[in-house]
Design an enzyme around this catalytic site. Structure first.
Site, PDB file in Angstrom:
ATOM      1  N   LYS A  28      21.214 -12.296   1.045  1.00  0.00           N
ATOM      2  CA  LYS A  28      21.110 -13.828   2.261  1.00  0.00           C
ATOM      3  C   LYS A  28      21.608 -13.479   3.138  1.00  0.00           C
ATOM      4  O   LYS A  28      22.486 -13.770   3.598  1.00  0.00           O
ATOM      5  CB  LYS A  28      20.445 -14.611   1.613  1.00  0.00           C
ATOM      6  CG  LYS A  28      19.750 -16.051   1.856  1.00  0.00           C
ATOM      7  CD  LYS A  28      19.568 -17.242   1.114  1.00  0.00           C
ATOM      8  CE  LYS A  28      19.625 -18.102   1.393  1.00  0.00           C
ATOM      9  NZ  LYS A  28      19.630 -19.324   0.373  1.00  0.00           N
TER      10      LYS A  28
ATOM     11  N   SER B 129      16.041 -22.682  -4.909  1.00  0.00           N
ATOM     12  CA  SER B 129      15.917 -21.172  -3.827  1.00  0.00           C
ATOM     13  C   SER B 129      16.223 -19.718  -4.418  1.00  0.00           C
ATOM     14  O   SER B 129      16.015 -18.898  -3.123  1.00  0.00           O
ATOM     15  CB  SER B 129      16.698 -21.791  -2.426  1.00  0.00           C
ATOM     16  OG  SER B 129      16.675 -23.133  -1.164  1.00  0.00           O
TER      17      SER B 129
ATOM     18  N   SER C 184      14.739 -20.775  -0.401  1.00  0.00           N
ATOM     19  CA  SER C 184      14.878 -20.391   1.476  1.00  0.00           C
ATOM     20  C   SER C 184      15.618 -19.374   0.614  1.00  0.00           C
ATOM     21  O   SER C 184      15.272 -18.286   2.135  1.00  0.00           O
ATOM     22  CB  SER C 184      16.464 -21.134   1.329  1.00  0.00           C
ATOM     23  OG  SER C 184      17.447 -20.732   0.710  1.00  0.00           O
TER      24      SER C 184
END
Length: 549
Positions: free
Chosen positions: A130, A229, A205
């Site tokens: 990420k 997330s 996210s």
């Protein structure tokens, strides 16, 4: 000076230029093609590339490299190629590090050839990251235009430990602006779509991770979870994902929003195409002894007895699961009821007991959680946006929210409310011992991964189905169950609603719109029960698969 939009456009152009001509899709599927999981990758990739990237099982990938059947170079090359094709289908990447990855793979292969031994348990495994895990010498923006040009000076602890265990990093993936809403969308890279239905969100996210792994452009990725997330993107792409408890995976050196907010910390954890990827990741991190490198990482070695369910009656004991059908604030969409019923039947057929979970004051818990997120009045995000003048994105813009900036005393009182609530929630869980028949409280909760299946782009989803785990610090794993089928998941008639958000969730459900969207559930255990939750999720997953034979 260049405008924020010019800077963002230049960054996008630089990223696109890294895709070689032989990997560019000659005739990309048009917007009318919603499900791109069936894209003919074999029209661009070699048969060996396809064989490698279609091997969803992380354990199998590692075994083939540890025996010399596959080299780290060919495995890394295959995933690099597939990821770059995935980028053209769903816009999931922020950094492309192919040259760096191939150089690392060559080093690993040379070591294996010279010694016959691997470097660590993750030898040769391509792992996606990420866009908040720092890598030395690599730009990190975390979705902020004002951070373009921000070059990390050193590896985050998690990244370094994975490298030490033999991993290969080859790209980073898209995120929301500030990581603070549930869709991978920002002013630099734009929006990432769900490969099962590009009209729907990939979640957030860690949404770029979910979309990439959903297209088999990565076997395992690292995301973060503050309110769901990791779990929501994993769920929305039909993957496996794990939210560990606070500080089980080292966070030191990774970039984040709201640094210093420690009432409900964000945690790092894995998303994977295979369930064994969760355990492989967690054991590799624990075996690297992160407490020697991160001052707040817990001294918790991998516990094989816990994995074998020592605290849950032992490996072959009957387990008692409790199903959360509805949290009392926002009823989940119709496909979740079907998934929960299927899971209940599968567990009972496997000899386990299943009871109902009574939700505990969801509205109160949700308010505490949101108030903690908003305690700075939005100042952290506003300061970062001011670096470039870029506009604010996300659900708070849609809702026109103006959170109050709490005083120190008010924040202390809020944290105290949280402590009281999670003690009450613990007592509520312990009280289930009267209903289980095992002599233990409920072993795990089975719950929807969200109130909504992958929703329309820009839709403000309700997050407390995952968020209560963050508030109470429960370990939770996501597993896939089914997909939306309009022929069986008909919209029910209007009824009495729990709340305005419940009605909005009901109104937004149109079966045909959500066709093919994955439907996934959570297996939720207690604090620091990573090993047991992974094992119980394996048990649930196996029961579901057995029930379909």
């Amino acid at each position: 000076m260049a405008s924020w939009s010019d800077k963002a456009a230049a960054k996008r152009a630089a990223l696109a230029a890294l895709i070689p001509s032989d990997l560019k899709i000659a005739s990309p599927p048009g917007p009318e093609v919603l499900n791109v999981t069936g894209f003919p990758f074999d029209s661009i990739l070699s048969p060996r590339d396809i064989e490698i990237t279609e091997t969803a099982d992380v354990g199998v990938l590692l075994k083939k490299m540890s025996t010399g059947e596959w080299t780290a170079t060919e495995v890394t090359s295959a995933y690099c190629k597939r990821a770059l094709i995935a980028q053209q289908l769903v816009n999931c990447l922020t950094e492309i590090l192919v040259d760096r990855a191939m150089a690392r793979a060559k080093e690993l292969d040379e070591h294996f050839k010279a010694t016959g031994k691997t470097i660590g348990p993750l030898h040769g495994l391509p792992i996606s990251l990420k866009d908040q895990l720092d890598l030395e010498g690599v730009e990190l923006t975390m979705g902020y235009v004002g951070w373009i040009g921000n070059i990390s000076k050193k590896n985050s602890v998690c990244a370094q430990l994975l490298l030490d265990q033999g991993a290969i990093f080859y790209l980073r993936t898209n995120v929301p602006q500030a990581l603070m809403f549930g869709e991978a969308d920002n002013n630099i890279f734009g929006r990432t779509s769900n490969p099962y239905n590009r009209d729907l969100t990939c979640g957030g996210s860690s949404g770029g991770e979910g979309a990439l792994i959903g297209l088999k452009g990565s076997p395992l990725g690292v995301g973060s979870d503050l309110g769901g997330s990791i779990r929501i993107p994993a769920a929305f792409q039909g993957l496996y994902g794990l939210r560990p408890s606070y500080n089980r995976v080292p966070y030191c050196g990774a970039t984040n929003s709201m640094l210093g907010q420690e009432a409900v910390p964000s945690v790092l954890g894995p998303l994977s195409s295979s369930i064994n990827g969760l355990g492989i990741f967690m054991k590799a991190i624990a075996d690297a002894q992160p407490w020697h490198h991160d001052p707040v990482a817990l001294r918790l070695p991998w516990n094989e007895a816990a994995y074998n369910l020592a605290d849950h009656g032992g490996e072959n004991a009957q387990l008692c699961f409790a199903i959360l059908w509805d949290d009392g604030v926002c009823a989940p969409m119709v496909p979740y009821a079907r998934a929960l019923k299927e899971t209940k039947a599968a567990l009972e057929a496997a000899g386990h007991k299943v009871i109902d979970w009574v939700p505990y004051e969801s509205a109160r818990g949700s308010k505490i959680l949101i108030d903690i997120y908003n305690a700075d009045g939005g100042e952290d995000i506003a300061r970062a946006r001011a670096l470039s003048g870029e506009p604010k994105l996300g659900w708070s813009s849609v809702l026109d929210a103006t959170p109050k900036h709490l005083s120190t005393y008010e924040y202390w009182q809020l944290c105290h409310q949280k402590t009281l609530f999670i003690k009450e929630h613990l007592d509520h869980w312990n009280a289930t011992v009267a209903a289980t028949g095992t002599g233990r409280p409920v072993d795990a909760i089975i719950a929807p991964a969200s109130a909504t299946v992958p929703s329309k782009h820009g839709y403000p989803a309700y997050i407390y189905y995952t968020g209560f785990c963050n508030l109470c610090d429960y370990t939770a794993a996501v597993f896939p169950v089914t997909a939306v089928d309009p022929s069986v998941d008909a919209k029910p008639a209007p009824h009495a609603f729990h709340s305005l958000v419940d009605k909005a969730n009901y109104d937004s459900y149109e079966p045909e719109m959500y066709r093919d969207a994955p439907v996934s559930l959570q297996c939720i255990g207690r604090k620091n029960e990573e090993e047991a939750v992974i094992r119980m999720t394996e048990i649930v997953d196996a029961a579901l698969k057995a029930s379909r034979k």
